[in-house]
Design an enzyme around this catalytic site. Structure first.
Site, PDB file in Angstrom:
ATOM      1  N   THR A 133      16.861  17.985   4.499  1.00  0.00           N
ATOM      2  CA  THR A 133      16.595  17.068   5.659  1.00  0.00           C
ATOM      3  C   THR A 133      14.989  16.863   5.384  1.00  0.00           C
ATOM      4  O   THR A 133      14.425  17.713   4.950  1.00  0.00           O
ATOM      5  CB  THR A 133      16.827  17.710   6.968  1.00  0.00           C
ATOM      6  OG1 THR A 133      16.167  16.953   8.054  1.00  0.00           O
ATOM      7  CG2 THR A 133      16.332  19.039   6.899  1.00  0.00           C
ATOM      8  N   ASP A 134      14.463  15.873   5.928  1.00  0.00           N
ATOM      9  CA  ASP A 134      12.804  15.620   6.134  1.00  0.00           C
ATOM     10  C   ASP A 134      12.396  16.811   6.960  1.00  0.00           C
ATOM     11  O   ASP A 134      11.136  17.079   7.305  1.00  0.00           O
ATOM     12  CB  ASP A 134      12.583  14.374   6.492  1.00  0.00           C
ATOM     13  CG  ASP A 134      13.164  13.792   7.970  1.00  0.00           C
ATOM     14  OD1 ASP A 134      13.794  14.670   8.532  1.00  0.00           O
ATOM     15  OD2 ASP A 134      12.906  12.642   8.307  1.00  0.00           O
ATOM     16  N   GLU A 135      13.244  17.305   7.837  1.00  0.00           N
ATOM     17  CA  GLU A 135      12.693  18.262   8.977  1.00  0.00           C
ATOM     18  C   GLU A 135      11.903  19.470   8.480  1.00  0.00           C
ATOM     19  O   GLU A 135      11.350  20.239   9.224  1.00  0.00           O
ATOM     20  CB  GLU A 135      13.471  18.728   9.972  1.00  0.00           C
ATOM     21  CG  GLU A 135      14.389  17.448  10.586  1.00  0.00           C
ATOM     22  CD  GLU A 135      14.784  17.890  12.078  1.00  0.00           C
ATOM     23  OE1 GLU A 135      14.850  19.105  12.440  1.00  0.00           O
ATOM     24  OE2 GLU A 135      15.403  17.107  12.554  1.00  0.00           O
ATOM     25  N   TYR A 159      16.957  25.338  13.049  1.00  0.00           N
ATOM     26  CA  TYR A 159      17.616  24.605  12.273  1.00  0.00           C
ATOM     27  C   TYR A 159      16.685  24.055  10.989  1.00  0.00           C
ATOM     28  O   TYR A 159      17.127  24.420  10.035  1.00  0.00           O
ATOM     29  CB  TYR A 159      17.900  23.357  12.877  1.00  0.00           C
ATOM     30  CG  TYR A 159      18.305  22.114  11.849  1.00  0.00           C
ATOM     31  CD1 TYR A 159      19.703  22.383  10.981  1.00  0.00           C
ATOM     32  CD2 TYR A 159      17.548  20.893  11.908  1.00  0.00           C
ATOM     33  CE1 TYR A 159      19.698  21.447  10.132  1.00  0.00           C
ATOM     34  CE2 TYR A 159      17.950  19.938  10.910  1.00  0.00           C
ATOM     35  CZ  TYR A 159      18.999  20.176   9.939  1.00  0.00           C
ATOM     36  OH  TYR A 159      19.362  19.025   9.078  1.00  0.00           O
ATOM     37  N   LYS A 163      17.037  25.310   6.873  1.00  0.00           N
ATOM     38  CA  LYS A 163      17.390  24.317   5.699  1.00  0.00           C
ATOM     39  C   LYS A 163      16.216  24.394   4.766  1.00  0.00           C
ATOM     40  O   LYS A 163      16.407  24.449   3.661  1.00  0.00           O
ATOM     41  CB  LYS A 163      17.284  22.818   6.383  1.00  0.00           C
ATOM     42  CG  LYS A 163      18.356  22.443   7.316  1.00  0.00           C
ATOM     43  CD  LYS A 163      19.839  22.577   6.614  1.00  0.00           C
ATOM     44  CE  LYS A 163      19.662  21.410   5.296  1.00  0.00           C
ATOM     45  NZ  LYS A 163      21.289  21.365   4.929  1.00  0.00           N
TER      46      LYS A 163
HETATM   47  P1  NAD Z   1      27.562  17.823  10.593  1.00  0.00           P
HETATM   48  O1  NAD Z   1      27.324  18.653  11.561  1.00  0.00           O
HETATM   49  O2  NAD Z   1      28.125  16.512  11.205  1.00  0.00           O
HETATM   50  O3  NAD Z   1      28.768  18.379   9.541  1.00  0.00           O
HETATM   51  C1  NAD Z   1      28.769  19.473   9.134  1.00  0.00           C
HETATM   52  C2  NAD Z   1      29.987  19.660   8.310  1.00  0.00           C
HETATM   53  O4  NAD Z   1      29.778  21.170   7.859  1.00  0.00           O
HETATM   54  C3  NAD Z   1      31.110  19.928   9.355  1.00  0.00           C
HETATM   55  O5  NAD Z   1      32.059  19.256   8.790  1.00  0.00           O
HETATM   56  C4  NAD Z   1      31.269  21.215   9.480  1.00  0.00           C
HETATM   57  O6  NAD Z   1      32.852  21.658   9.917  1.00  0.00           O
HETATM   58  C5  NAD Z   1      30.835  21.900   8.042  1.00  0.00           C
HETATM   59  N1  NAD Z   1      30.559  23.212   8.118  1.00  0.00           N
HETATM   60  C6  NAD Z   1      29.652  23.849   8.926  1.00  0.00           C
HETATM   61  N2  NAD Z   1      29.479  25.070   8.634  1.00  0.00           N
HETATM   62  C7  NAD Z   1      30.641  25.647   7.479  1.00  0.00           C
HETATM   63  C8  NAD Z   1      31.019  26.549   6.798  1.00  0.00           C
HETATM   64  N3  NAD Z   1      30.220  27.911   7.169  1.00  0.00           N
HETATM   65  N4  NAD Z   1      31.753  26.374   5.805  1.00  0.00           N
HETATM   66  C9  NAD Z   1      32.268  25.083   5.445  1.00  0.00           C
HETATM   67  N5  NAD Z   1      31.888  24.073   6.198  1.00  0.00           N
HETATM   68  C10 NAD Z   1      31.037  24.229   7.219  1.00  0.00           C
HETATM   69  O7  NAD Z   1      26.506  17.445   9.668  1.00  0.00           O
HETATM   70  P2  NAD Z   1      25.710  15.965   9.132  1.00  0.00           P
HETATM   71  O8  NAD Z   1      24.900  15.240  10.023  1.00  0.00           O
HETATM   72  O9  NAD Z   1      26.979  15.277   8.407  1.00  0.00           O
HETATM   73  O10 NAD Z   1      24.701  16.722   7.948  1.00  0.00           O
HETATM   74  C11 NAD Z   1      25.414  16.952   6.598  1.00  0.00           C
HETATM   75  C12 NAD Z   1      24.224  17.734   5.723  1.00  0.00           C
HETATM   76  O11 NAD Z   1      22.976  16.817   5.638  1.00  0.00           O
HETATM   77  C13 NAD Z   1      23.617  18.804   6.408  1.00  0.00           C
HETATM   78  O12 NAD Z   1      23.032  19.681   5.402  1.00  0.00           O
HETATM   79  C14 NAD Z   1      22.183  18.387   7.055  1.00  0.00           C
HETATM   80  O13 NAD Z   1      21.203  19.349   7.237  1.00  0.00           O
HETATM   81  C15 NAD Z   1      21.908  17.126   6.291  1.00  0.00           C
HETATM   82  N6  NAD Z   1      21.123  16.026   6.917  1.00  0.00           N
HETATM   83  C16 NAD Z   1      21.682  15.448   7.907  1.00  0.00           C
HETATM   84  C17 NAD Z   1      21.061  14.299   8.481  1.00  0.00           C
HETATM   85  C18 NAD Z   1      21.160  13.662   9.727  1.00  0.00           C
HETATM   86  O14 NAD Z   1      20.594  12.603  10.261  1.00  0.00           O
HETATM   87  N7  NAD Z   1      22.628  13.892  10.267  1.00  0.00           N
HETATM   88  C19 NAD Z   1      19.649  13.916   7.728  1.00  0.00           C
HETATM   89  C20 NAD Z   1      19.140  14.522   6.538  1.00  0.00           C
HETATM   90  C21 NAD Z   1      20.015  15.851   6.296  1.00  0.00           C
HETATM   91  O1  DAU Z   2      15.485  14.154  10.511  1.00  0.00           O
HETATM   92  C1  DAU Z   2      16.594  14.489   9.844  1.00  0.00           C
HETATM   93  C2  DAU Z   2      17.631  15.306  10.965  1.00  0.00           C
HETATM   94  O2  DAU Z   2      17.860  14.347  12.020  1.00  0.00           O
HETATM   95  C3  DAU Z   2      18.659  15.954  10.431  1.00  0.00           C
HETATM   96  O3  DAU Z   2      18.324  17.042   9.709  1.00  0.00           O
HETATM   97  C4  DAU Z   2      19.357  16.631  11.524  1.00  0.00           C
HETATM   98  O4  DAU Z   2      20.447  17.243  11.105  1.00  0.00           O
HETATM   99  C5  DAU Z   2      19.626  15.411  12.668  1.00  0.00           C
HETATM  100  O5  DAU Z   2      20.373  16.068  13.719  1.00  0.00           O
HETATM  101  C6  DAU Z   2      18.604  14.776  12.896  1.00  0.00           C
HETATM  102  O6  DAU Z   2      17.866  15.414  13.729  1.00  0.00           O
HETATM  103  P1  DAU Z   2      16.849  15.048  15.106  1.00  0.00           P
HETATM  104  O7  DAU Z   2      16.724  16.414  15.960  1.00  0.00           O
HETATM  105  O8  DAU Z   2      16.036  14.027  14.911  1.00  0.00           O
HETATM  106  O9  DAU Z   2      18.189  14.104  15.857  1.00  0.00           O
HETATM  107  P2  DAU Z   2      18.846  13.940  17.256  1.00  0.00           P
HETATM  108  O10 DAU Z   2      19.857  12.952  17.440  1.00  0.00           O
HETATM  109  O11 DAU Z   2      19.100  15.325  17.812  1.00  0.00           O
HETATM  110  O12 DAU Z   2      17.456  13.551  18.054  1.00  0.00           O
HETATM  111  C7  DAU Z   2      16.898  12.403  17.688  1.00  0.00           C
HETATM  112  C8  DAU Z   2      15.463  12.313  18.634  1.00  0.00           C
HETATM  113  O13 DAU Z   2      16.086  12.015  19.862  1.00  0.00           O
HETATM  114  C9  DAU Z   2      14.667  13.408  18.694  1.00  0.00           C
HETATM  115  O14 DAU Z   2      13.464  12.981  18.899  1.00  0.00           O
HETATM  116  C10 DAU Z   2      15.446  14.211  19.992  1.00  0.00           C
HETATM  117  C11 DAU Z   2      15.517  13.071  20.867  1.00  0.00           C
HETATM  118  N1  DAU Z   2      16.814  13.059  21.613  1.00  0.00           N
HETATM  119  C12 DAU Z   2      17.870  13.603  21.250  1.00  0.00           C
HETATM  120  C13 DAU Z   2      19.050  13.768  22.178  1.00  0.00           C
HETATM  121  C14 DAU Z   2      20.396  14.474  21.628  1.00  0.00           C
HETATM  122  C15 DAU Z   2      16.501  12.608  23.090  1.00  0.00           C
HETATM  123  O15 DAU Z   2      15.699  12.043  23.492  1.00  0.00           O
HETATM  124  N2  DAU Z   2      17.703  12.671  23.817  1.00  0.00           N
HETATM  125  C16 DAU Z   2      18.767  13.446  23.506  1.00  0.00           C
HETATM  126  O16 DAU Z   2      19.776  13.411  24.324  1.00  0.00           O
END
Ligand code: NAD
Ligand code: DAU
Length: 354
Positions: A133-135, A159, A163
């Site tokens: 992630t970019d975080e 989180y 990562k």
């Molecule tokens: P998600 O939470 O939707 O899915 C995570 C999946 O991993 C689920 O299916 C869960 O059951 C599985 N999992 C969790 N713990 C596990 C374990 N111990 N063993 C096996 N499986 C397990 O997550 P996502 O949003 O699809 O993100 C996927 C990946 O991409 C993550 O590594 C996250 O850090 C990264 N990422 C997400 C975003 C985003 O915006 N969602 C952006 C950048 C990077």
């Molecule tokens: O940047 C990549 C990341 O993006 C991933 O690594 C994470 O897995 C993914 O969950 C996401 O993280 P964020 O914290 O940015 O996503 P989230 O959807 O939780 O929140 C997006 C923005 O919106 C953040 O600034 C918080 C804000 N927010 C979120 C929720 C859930 C609100 O204002 N209200 C809300 O109810």
């Protein structure tokens, strides 16, 4: 040739598996623990498809991972599995350390053991693709340049710290043991199958239910949004052409303040599913800010474009319209997620074989 995918029942993982099998007959072994975020229903269209082998299990289970590697002999491992929600990490960081740090360590060790048994040509071809992630880079000042791959790691939440730790482990396994790893650091994804605890799907499902749309603090925090299908194509490009040991930033060139996202979603819903009670924006509610809330993320995605020729195909306008339309067309999916019925999918579809 086979891919071993972890976390393939989650949001991005399930999009990746579906996308992969639309474009290739190379089988996917999908290891997922089915935590609350895992939803096998996302993969219902693959029921009976021999190219998809689902295994319910934990990435921290070394014996299981060893067995999967020995049995399926994948040419690559694509590692999505993680605890992914920042707010949950604030309330309970333990699972984030267990899965994101210890789980990644277990996978790296298992992959290293397997890779060491391979013949020269297979060793050179093998990839451990770590999805990050970019975080990990922390928060940017309003006018600071976007994150490049050489930006310092300054994670601010449990989180992002977990990562960042996993990214460091992946780097070290390459540097020390020569494991052919690639890492992608991606910005915020959105699209189908996004669990409605995250901002965009939460806005859509709350609005349709007439519930408040919670905006943390002033809503001026900036994220760089990428349609999930574009993340999948970036991973494919890095798997095919990425250089071992390298990291690639992936982003949408789409920086937007949260409050603009909220208004965009409301306007699309006003157009596509008007509410007789009035415009959806009436539901916007400012609530207490997230502790330690990062103010701005922005990805400089020039390296992946320059080296691998990847650019996102969707603009935010096209991607968010598709996403809102998907949620409107998949009310059943939302209802089963909200009721918890999605967790029965394994039993309902696989019966005793589950
Ligand atoms: P998600 O939470 O939707 O899915 C995570 C999946 O991993 C689920 O299916 C869960 O059951 C599985 N999992 C969790 N713990 C596990 C374990 N111990 N063993 C096996 N499986 C397990 O997550 P996502 O949003 O699809 O993100 C996927 C990946 O991409 C993550 O590594 C996250 O850090 C990264 N990422 C997400 C975003 C985003 O915006 N969602 C952006 C950048 C990077
Ligand atoms: O940047 C990549 C990341 O993006 C991933 O690594 C994470 O897995 C993914 O969950 C996401 O993280 P964020 O914290 O940015 O996503 P989230 O959807 O939780 O929140 C997006 C923005 O919106 C953040 O600034 C918080 C804000 N927010 C979120 C929720 C859930 C609100 O204002 N209200 C809300 O109810």
């Amino acid at each position: 040739m086979t891919l071993l995918v972890t976390g393939g029942a989650g949001f991005i993982g399930s999009n990746f598996v579906l996308d992969w099998l639309r474009g290739s007959d190379e089988p996917v072994v999908n290891l997922d623990a089915l935590t609350y975020a895992g939803n096998l229903e996302n993969l219902a269209s693959l029921d009976g498809d021999a190219r998809h082998v689902f295994v319910r299990g934990d990435i921290g289970d070394r014996a299981l991972v060893d067995q999967l590697l020995a049995t399926h002999r994948p040419r690559a491992l694509v590692h999505f599995a993680a605890e992914s929600h920042v707010d949950r990490s604030i309330h309970g960081p333990g699972d984030f350390i267990r899965t994101n740090v210890n789980g990644t360590y277990t996978l790296l060790e298992a992959a290293r053991g397997f890779w060491n048994t391979l013949a020269e040509a297979e060793r050179a071809q093998f990839r451990f693709h770590h999805v990050s992630t970019d975080e990990v880079y922390g928060s940017l000042a309003p006018d600071a340049p976007a994150f490049t791959e050489t930006h310092a790691f300054e994670p601010n939440s449990p989180y992002s710290a977990s990562k960042a730790a996993s990214d460091h482990l992946v780097r070290a396994w390459h540097h020390t043991y020569g494991l052919p790893v690639v890492t992608t650091n991606c910005s915020n994804n959105y699209g189908p199958f996004h669990f409605p605890e995250k901002l965009i799907p939460l806005l859509i499902v709350n609005a349709l239910a007439g519930k408040p749309l919670p905006v943390y603090g002033d809503g001026r925090q900036v994220r760089d949004w990428l349609y999930v299908g574009d993340h999948c194509s970036a991973i494919r490009a890095v798997l095919e052409r990425g250089r071992p040991g390298e990291t690639y930033n992936v982003g949408g060139w789409n920086e937007k303040p949260n409050i603009d996202i909220v208004h965009t979603v409301c306007a699309l819903l006003d157009e596509l599913r008007p509410d007789p009670a009035g415009p959806y924006a009436r539901l916007i509610t400012h609530v207490t800010d997230r502790p330690g809330h990062d103010r701005r993320y922005a990805i400089d995605a020039r390296k992946i474009e320059r080296e691998l020729g990847w650019r996102p195909a969707e603009t935010f306008d096209t991607g968010i319209r598709k996403t809102v339309a998907w949620y409107l067309a998949h009310g059943d999916w939302v209802a089963r997620v909200q009721s918890g019925a999605y967790r029965d999918w394994l039993q309902r579809h696989y019966g005793d074989k589950a």
